[in-house]
Design a protein around this motif. Structure first.
Motif, PDB file in Angstrom:
ATOM      1  N   ILE A 129      30.035  29.592  17.685  1.00  0.00           N
ATOM      2  CA  ILE A 129      30.190  29.388  16.248  1.00  0.00           C
ATOM      3  C   ILE A 129      29.377  28.156  15.843  1.00  0.00           C
ATOM      4  CG2 ILE A 129      32.469  30.471  16.117  1.00  0.00           C
ATOM      5  CD1 ILE A 129      33.692  27.669  16.048  1.00  0.00           C
ATOM      6  N   VAL A 133      31.142  26.676  10.494  1.00  0.00           N
ATOM      7  CA  VAL A 133      32.292  27.561  10.726  1.00  0.00           C
ATOM      8  C   VAL A 133      33.419  26.775  11.399  1.00  0.00           C
ATOM      9  CG1 VAL A 133      33.080  29.600  11.995  1.00  0.00           C
ATOM     10  CG2 VAL A 133      30.893  29.641  10.806  1.00  0.00           C
ATOM     11  N   ASN A 134      33.074  25.922  12.337  1.00  0.00           N
ATOM     12  CA  ASN A 134      34.064  25.083  13.006  1.00  0.00           C
ATOM     13  C   ASN A 134      34.794  24.207  11.993  1.00  0.00           C
ATOM     14  OD1 ASN A 134      35.461  23.670  15.094  1.00  0.00           O
ATOM     15  ND2 ASN A 134      33.961  22.028  14.902  1.00  0.00           N
TER      16      ASN A 134
END
Length: 174
Positions: A129, A133-134
């Motif tokens: 990812i 997104v994290n």
């Protein structure tokens, strides 16, 4: 962690809260160190996290076995079957879904969300990812872990009949 342990009057409140703080500190250090050191900090954090998480799960299970299994004389008036035995949970209203569901939701949120943080870190490290997104997932999990969990625990505290249940100090025996 401290509010859960305090709500259920479980032992080791400050100790497990300190362990959670150490876990968070190790996670912070694992994200900022160069490659060989970050895995050491991650492993250290996971060791503390696993120990703390399993101990808290065990204490919560013991607390619920204590309150759902214990039978005492009912506090019913004499004309309403004074010899009837009821569990503390039934007398306090734990058997009612309106009382039990917020606590179950709070516990499932607490235990599930805290398990997702390390998985998210591993996904970022494996470049599965992106950092964006994290970050978005971390924000969502923070809201779930703190806000929704806190409101569910508060709802449980407001719905439970505190005059009928006494969370005595838990005695853990082997």
């Amino acid at each position: 962690t401290l509010d859960l342990l305090w709500t259920l009057n479980l032992p080791y409140k400050l100790t497990y809260s300190l362990f959670v703080a150490l876990t968070l500190f190790a996670g912070f250090l694992s994200s900022g160190h160069p490659q060989p050191g970050r895995w050491m900090w991650f492993a250290y954090g996971m060791l503390i996290f696993t120990f703390t998480w399993l101990r808290i799960v065990g204490l919560v299970q013991v607390r619920f076995m204590q309150y759902f299994a214990k039978k005492e004389r009912s506090m019913l008036p004499p004309d309403e079957h004074a010899n009837k035995r009821m569990s503390i949970a039934a007398r306090a209203g734990f058997r009612q879904k309106t009382v039990r569901n917020p606590l179950q939701f709070a516990l499932s949120t607490y235990f599930t969300i805290w398990m997702i943080y390390p998985v998210l870190w591993l996904l970022l490290e494996g470049k599965i990812i992106s950092p964006t997104v994290n970050h978005c997932c971390t924000v969502v999990m923070d809201v779930l872990a703190k806000s929704m969990y806190g409101f569910a625990l508060l709802k449980f505290q407001l719905l439970v009949d505190k005059s009928q249940v006494h969370f005595t100090e838990l005695k853990v025996t082997k």
